[in-house]
Design a protein around this motif. Structure first.
Motif, short mmCIF file in Angstrom:
data_model
loop_
_atom_site.label_atom_id
_atom_site.label_comp_id
_atom_site.label_asym_id
_atom_site.label_seq_id
_atom_site.Cartn_x
_atom_site.Cartn_y
_atom_site.Cartn_z
N ILE A 121 1.08 -0.89 0.08
CA ILE A 121 0.01 -0.15 -0.27
C ILE A 121 0.61 0.81 -0.18
O ILE A 121 1.66 1.45 0.20
CB ILE A 121 -1.17 -0.29 1.28
CG1 ILE A 121 -1.82 1.29 1.40
CG2 ILE A 121 -0.14 -0.23 2.88
CD1 ILE A 121 -2.98 1.06 1.94
N SER A 122 0.65 2.52 -0.84
CA SER A 122 1.34 3.40 -0.70
C SER A 122 0.27 4.62 -0.65
O SER A 122 -1.15 4.35 -1.42
CB SER A 122 2.50 2.95 -1.65
OG SER A 122 1.50 3.43 -3.14
N ARG A 123 1.13 5.66 -0.75
CA ARG A 123 -0.30 6.98 -0.62
C ARG A 123 0.52 8.46 -1.01
O ARG A 123 1.68 7.92 -0.84
CB ARG A 123 -1.36 7.82 0.75
CG ARG A 123 -0.01 7.64 1.44
CD ARG A 123 -0.65 8.34 2.79
NE ARG A 123 -1.49 8.77 2.83
CZ ARG A 123 -3.05 9.21 3.72
NH1 ARG A 123 -2.78 7.89 4.23
NH2 ARG A 123 -3.55 9.90 3.85
N ASP A 124 0.08 9.17 -2.17
CA ASP A 124 0.18 10.51 -2.66
C ASP A 124 -0.39 11.42 -1.85
O ASP A 124 -1.64 11.51 -1.88
CB ASP A 124 0.35 9.99 -4.34
CG ASP A 124 1.27 11.58 -4.84
OD1 ASP A 124 1.22 12.80 -4.44
OD2 ASP A 124 1.80 11.24 -5.63
N ASN A 125 -0.33 12.16 -1.20
CA ASN A 125 -1.04 13.36 -1.01
C ASN A 125 -1.80 13.76 -1.35
O ASN A 125 -2.53 14.82 -0.81
CB ASN A 125 -0.40 13.10 1.24
CG ASN A 125 -0.75 12.62 2.19
OD1 ASN A 125 -1.51 11.58 1.60
ND2 ASN A 125 -0.09 12.54 3.19
N ALA A 126 -0.56 14.35 -2.16
CA ALA A 126 -0.61 15.40 -3.18
C ALA A 126 -1.21 15.98 -4.20
O ALA A 126 -2.21 16.93 -4.90
CB ALA A 126 0.77 15.88 -4.13
N LYS A 127 -1.39 14.22 -4.70
CA LYS A 127 -2.21 13.77 -5.66
C LYS A 127 -3.78 13.84 -5.10
O LYS A 127 -4.89 13.16 -5.61
CB LYS A 127 -2.16 12.97 -6.36
CG LYS A 127 -0.70 13.27 -7.32
CD LYS A 127 -0.75 12.48 -8.48
CE LYS A 127 0.22 12.46 -9.36
NZ LYS A 127 1.31 11.56 -9.93
N ASN A 128 -3.82 13.17 -3.45
CA ASN A 128 -4.98 12.69 -2.71
C ASN A 128 -5.64 10.72 -2.76
O ASN A 128 -6.85 10.87 -3.41
CB ASN A 128 -6.66 13.80 -3.14
CG ASN A 128 -6.98 14.24 -1.77
OD1 ASN A 128 -6.68 14.11 -0.17
ND2 ASN A 128 -8.08 14.15 -1.88
N THR A 129 -4.18 11.04 -3.69
CA THR A 129 -4.80 9.56 -3.77
C THR A 129 -4.25 8.38 -2.52
O THR A 129 -2.50 8.21 -2.18
CB THR A 129 -4.33 9.02 -5.31
OG1 THR A 129 -2.95 9.02 -5.29
CG2 THR A 129 -4.92 9.95 -6.18
N VAL A 130 -4.02 6.94 -2.68
CA VAL A 130 -3.94 5.22 -3.10
C VAL A 130 -3.78 4.46 -3.43
O VAL A 130 -4.81 4.51 -3.92
CB VAL A 130 -4.53 5.29 -0.88
CG1 VAL A 130 -5.90 4.76 -1.01
CG2 VAL A 130 -3.66 4.25 -0.30
#
Length: 124
Positions: free
Chosen positions: A70-79
């Protein structure tokens, strides 16, 4: 209106890989823990993986450890959920969720926001 929308599901042979993505809209979830759950036909929804708000901590159910990431990109608001070495028993509808807490949880009741789900089918 807050929305979580999953994508990336499909049909894959055993041993293959899929990458699921969950896009959020309507608010910023950068301070929310995020999770993935799944529900197979005739079974209850179960926890798969979760990630803290910063991405610094992750948690997996035993059956997917070493195969899913699992990973996330807070700048893109995605997981995202990278799924490798898929098995037929991974077949399910996969749901992403958001929890109004920095720490991850592994229970359905821990999460306030849910997507509609994406089907993953693994053939033998």
């Amino acid at each position: 209106q807050v929305q979580l929308v999953e994508s990336g599901g499909g049909l894959v042979q055993a041993g293959g890989s899929l990458r699921l993505s969950c896009a959020a809209s309507g608010r910023t979830f950068s301070r929310y823990a995020r999770g993935w759950f799944r529900q197979a036909p005739g079974k209850e929804r179960e926890f798969v993986a979760a990630i803290s708000w910063s991405g610094g901590s992750t948690y997996y159910t035993d059956s997917v450890k070493g195969r899913f990431t699992i990973s996330r990109d807070n700048a893109k608001n995605t997981v995202d959920l990278q799924m490798n070495s898929l098995k037929p028993e991974d077949t399910a509808v996969y749901y992403c969720a958001a929890r109004p807490s920095g720490r991850y949880g592994d229970k359905i009741a821990d999460y306030d926001y849910w997507g509609q789900g994406t089907q993953v089918t693994v053939s033998s």
